[in-house]
Scaffold this motif. Structure first.
Motif, PDB file in Angstrom:
ATOM      1  N   SER A 186      31.427  58.122  56.972  1.00  0.00           N
ATOM      2  CA  SER A 186      30.543  56.985  56.693  1.00  0.00           C
ATOM      3  C   SER A 186      31.283  55.880  55.948  1.00  0.00           C
ATOM      4  O   SER A 186      30.987  54.692  56.138  1.00  0.00           O
ATOM      5  CB  SER A 186      29.322  57.444  55.886  1.00  0.00           C
ATOM      6  OG  SER A 186      29.707  58.096  54.686  1.00  0.00           O
TER       7      SER A 186
ATOM      8  N   SER B  24      25.151  53.665  57.733  1.00  0.00           N
ATOM      9  CA  SER B  24      26.402  54.081  57.092  1.00  0.00           C
ATOM     10  C   SER B  24      26.277  54.050  55.578  1.00  0.00           C
ATOM     11  O   SER B  24      26.780  54.939  54.873  1.00  0.00           O
ATOM     12  CB  SER B  24      27.559  53.195  57.553  1.00  0.00           C
ATOM     13  OG  SER B  24      27.451  51.880  57.034  1.00  0.00           O
TER      14      SER B  24
ATOM     15  N   LEU C  30      34.485  55.093  56.404  1.00  0.00           N
ATOM     16  CA  LEU C  30      35.270  54.373  57.411  1.00  0.00           C
ATOM     17  C   LEU C  30      34.392  53.415  58.215  1.00  0.00           C
ATOM     18  O   LEU C  30      34.795  52.288  58.505  1.00  0.00           O
ATOM     19  CB  LEU C  30      35.966  55.373  58.333  1.00  0.00           C
ATOM     20  CG  LEU C  30      37.090  56.202  57.697  1.00  0.00           C
ATOM     21  CD1 LEU C  30      37.621  57.227  58.689  1.00  0.00           C
ATOM     22  CD2 LEU C  30      38.214  55.300  57.208  1.00  0.00           C
ATOM     23  N   VAL C  31      33.191  53.878  58.581  1.00  0.00           N
ATOM     24  CA  VAL C  31      32.265  52.998  59.308  1.00  0.00           C
ATOM     25  C   VAL C  31      31.880  51.807  58.435  1.00  0.00           C
ATOM     26  O   VAL C  31      31.868  50.648  58.883  1.00  0.00           O
ATOM     27  CB  VAL C  31      31.014  53.782  59.748  1.00  0.00           C
ATOM     28  CG1 VAL C  31      29.967  52.827  60.330  1.00  0.00           C
ATOM     29  CG2 VAL C  31      31.382  54.854  60.756  1.00  0.00           C
ATOM     30  N   HIS C  32      31.580  52.080  57.185  1.00  0.00           N
ATOM     31  CA  HIS C  32      31.183  51.016  56.252  1.00  0.00           C
ATOM     32  C   HIS C  32      32.307  49.997  56.073  1.00  0.00           C
ATOM     33  O   HIS C  32      32.067  48.780  56.091  1.00  0.00           O
ATOM     34  CB  HIS C  32      30.810  51.640  54.908  1.00  0.00           C
ATOM     35  CG  HIS C  32      30.415  50.643  53.872  1.00  0.00           C
ATOM     36  ND1 HIS C  32      29.284  49.868  53.965  1.00  0.00           N
ATOM     37  CD2 HIS C  32      31.017  50.281  52.697  1.00  0.00           C
ATOM     38  CE1 HIS C  32      29.196  49.073  52.912  1.00  0.00           C
ATOM     39  NE2 HIS C  32      30.238  49.304  52.127  1.00  0.00           N
ATOM     40  N   LEU C  33      33.546  50.476  55.909  1.00  0.00           N
ATOM     41  CA  LEU C  33      34.677  49.566  55.739  1.00  0.00           C
ATOM     42  C   LEU C  33      34.913  48.724  56.984  1.00  0.00           C
ATOM     43  O   LEU C  33      35.241  47.537  56.899  1.00  0.00           O
ATOM     44  CB  LEU C  33      35.935  50.360  55.391  1.00  0.00           C
ATOM     45  CG  LEU C  33      35.966  51.033  54.015  1.00  0.00           C
ATOM     46  CD1 LEU C  33      37.230  51.859  53.857  1.00  0.00           C
ATOM     47  CD2 LEU C  33      35.856  50.003  52.901  1.00  0.00           C
ATOM     48  N   ALA C  34      34.752  49.349  58.155  1.00  0.00           N
ATOM     49  CA  ALA C  34      34.943  48.599  59.397  1.00  0.00           C
ATOM     50  C   ALA C  34      33.905  47.483  59.525  1.00  0.00           C
ATOM     51  O   ALA C  34      34.234  46.358  59.930  1.00  0.00           O
ATOM     52  CB  ALA C  34      34.853  49.550  60.595  1.00  0.00           C
ATOM     53  N   LEU C  35      32.664  47.772  59.172  1.00  0.00           N
ATOM     54  CA  LEU C  35      31.607  46.776  59.290  1.00  0.00           C
ATOM     55  C   LEU C  35      31.721  45.682  58.228  1.00  0.00           C
ATOM     56  O   LEU C  35      31.348  44.527  58.464  1.00  0.00           O
ATOM     57  CB  LEU C  35      30.243  47.457  59.197  1.00  0.00           C
ATOM     58  CG  LEU C  35      29.882  48.414  60.357  1.00  0.00           C
ATOM     59  CD1 LEU C  35      28.615  49.189  60.027  1.00  0.00           C
ATOM     60  CD2 LEU C  35      29.702  47.627  61.650  1.00  0.00           C
ATOM     61  N   LYS C  36      32.231  46.053  57.075  1.00  0.00           N
ATOM     62  CA  LYS C  36      32.313  45.109  55.965  1.00  0.00           C
ATOM     63  C   LYS C  36      33.702  44.499  55.810  1.00  0.00           C
ATOM     64  O   LYS C  36      33.961  43.784  54.827  1.00  0.00           O
ATOM     65  CB  LYS C  36      31.933  45.825  54.659  1.00  0.00           C
ATOM     66  CG  LYS C  36      30.456  46.154  54.531  1.00  0.00           C
ATOM     67  CD  LYS C  36      29.637  44.890  54.332  1.00  0.00           C
ATOM     68  CE  LYS C  36      28.197  45.210  53.973  1.00  0.00           C
ATOM     69  NZ  LYS C  36      27.401  43.969  53.742  1.00  0.00           N
ATOM     70  N   ALA C  37      34.615  44.787  56.741  1.00  0.00           N
ATOM     71  CA  ALA C  37      36.000  44.334  56.606  1.00  0.00           C
ATOM     72  C   ALA C  37      36.130  42.838  56.357  1.00  0.00           C
ATOM     73  O   ALA C  37      36.881  42.411  55.465  1.00  0.00           O
ATOM     74  CB  ALA C  37      36.812  44.755  57.827  1.00  0.00           C
TER      75      ALA C  37
ATOM     76  N   GLU D 277      25.072  49.339  59.918  1.00  0.00           N
ATOM     77  CA  GLU D 277      25.532  49.140  58.540  1.00  0.00           C
ATOM     78  C   GLU D 277      24.622  49.867  57.551  1.00  0.00           C
ATOM     79  O   GLU D 277      25.101  50.558  56.635  1.00  0.00           O
ATOM     80  CB  GLU D 277      25.559  47.651  58.219  1.00  0.00           C
ATOM     81  CG  GLU D 277      25.938  47.346  56.780  1.00  0.00           C
ATOM     82  CD  GLU D 277      25.729  45.897  56.428  1.00  0.00           C
ATOM     83  OE1 GLU D 277      25.583  45.599  55.233  1.00  0.00           O
ATOM     84  OE2 GLU D 277      25.714  45.052  57.351  1.00  0.00           O
TER      85      GLU D 277
END
Length: 386
Positions: free
Chosen positions: A152, A109, A154-161, A106
């Motif tokens: 980055s 990203s 997309l990774v951030h959104l996936a982790l913070k979904a 996280e």
């Protein structure tokens, strides 16, 4: 004794996940719009092999609209990004910085997203005024950074979904139970403060948009107070990015000018011979990557007629060579969709007058839905490509 390291702490909802989510939605919209229009611009300037030969020439104003949106959304993203960072920056300095592999992913990203977005918007803003303070290619780095941002993000959104989903809608508990104006001193007015913050951010976004969009949105041209270009200012009522002097096109270079056309039956024409050919008049915009654009009336010889005279009645891919000695795009390429189009001209006149030197005298390219950088000025040769 050393001073213990403490991370910043803030109270109130202006730094809570709900505020960050609301501003993040607007920022995400601006970034997505900026990215998609940037991809369109890049592929029109440097089409990949699978797209070469299939570039659209309609609508004629397509590049003007997409590039205008690209610069407008990029500028609008600046106050949104600053507001977003303000709401979350206490969390950027948490200690310890990493507590688990998931937390490390996280943090990485976020570091990539924040640094790449700041650099991207900073470079894009300087590009609008053509101020290049870096030693590397703007276009290549700008293109690469765009993909770093998207990845980055997309990774951030996936982790913070889960957190984003939780705060996507306003919870019922956040609704004020009484009129905030009538609350007693010391009462909780955080919700009022959040709305005030959001209004301020929207006012800032609206201001920078209204005062810069006029360089491409004609009805707003009289209030483009912050834009580096005014569409009506320039020789023959049209702005200029590179003057003849800056390009190294002098009277000596133009002395004895002729247009050389390659093909099965190559030939050369003087300016007077070009003027004797059938002339056509079109209305097309010049739309530059810096964000400004303006429609104008152009007169000249159709490229398809010049190629037909060389024995290429079905058109051909061309390499267009300019007389310019300095600056980029002295040699450009044009695909079949453009060379076959009736609106693509080797222009000799602009707005009823002979081309000014800064607009490419004696001849320049004008084509529909084509980036301004590829509307080559001071054309001397049309070379057929296989």
């Amino acid at each position: 004794m050393g001073i213990p390291l403490q991370s910043p702490r803030f109270r109130g909802r202006l730094h809570d996940p709900r505020t960050a989510t609301v501003i993040g939605r607007l920022l995400g919209l601006a970034i997505v719009l900026c990215f998609l229009t940037g991809v369109m611009s890049h592929y029109l300037q440097e089409p990949p092999t699978w797209l070469s030969g299939h570039l659209p020439t309609r609508p004629t104003w397509g590049y003007r609209a997409s590039q205008g949106l690209h610069v407008i959304s990029g500028i609008a993203a600046i106050p949104l990004l600053l507001a977003k960072l303000w709401t979350v920056y206490p969390r950027l300095f948490v200690w310890p910085p990493v507590t688990s592999p998931a937390h490390a992913a996280e943090r990485l990203s976020i570091a990539a997203l924040v640094s790449a977005t700041l650099l991207e918007l900073f470079m894009g803003l300087l590009n609008t005024v053509q101020w290049y303070v870096w030693p590397f290619s703007f276009r290549q780095v700008h293109w690469a950074l765009a993909w770093v941002i998207v990845g980055s993000l997309l990774v951030h959104l996936a982790l913070k979904a889960p957190l984003i989903a939780k705060h996507w809608k306003r919870p019922a508990s956040a609704l004020p139970l009484v009129d905030p104006a009538k609350t007693a001193p010391g009462a909780d007015v955080d919700d009022v403060d959040r709305r005030s913050l959001l209004r301020g951010v929207l006012v800032a976004v609206g201001a920078v948009t209204l005062f810069t969009a006029g360089q491409s949105v004609t009805p707003l041209k009289d209030i483009d107070l912050l834009a580096p270009r005014t569409p009506d200012i320039g020789p023959q009522g049209l702005p200029v990015n590179r003057t003849a002097k800056a390009a190294g096109v002098t009277a000596d270079v133009l002395d004895g000018w002729k247009l050389h056309v390659d093909g099965p039956h190559p030939y050369s024409l003087t300016l007077e011979e070009l003027k004797a050919m059938p002339q056509h008049r079109v209305e097309l915009p010049i739309a530059c990557v810096e964000g400004w654009s303006k429609s104008a009336h152009w007169e000249g010889v159709r490229i398809k007629d010049l190629l037909a005279r060389a024995g290429l009645r079905d058109g051909a891919r061309l390499r267009i060579v300019s007389l310019q000695r300095h600056g980029g795009y002295g040699v450009t390429e044009m695909d079949l969709p453009y060379t076959r189009d009736d609106l693509t001209l080797l222009a000799l006149r602009l707005n009823g007058e002979v081309l000014a030197p800064d607009h490419g005298y004696p001849a320049r390219i004008i084509a529909p839905n084509r980036p301004g950088a590829l509307q080559t000025k001071w054309v001397s040769k049309l070379e057929v490509l296989a």
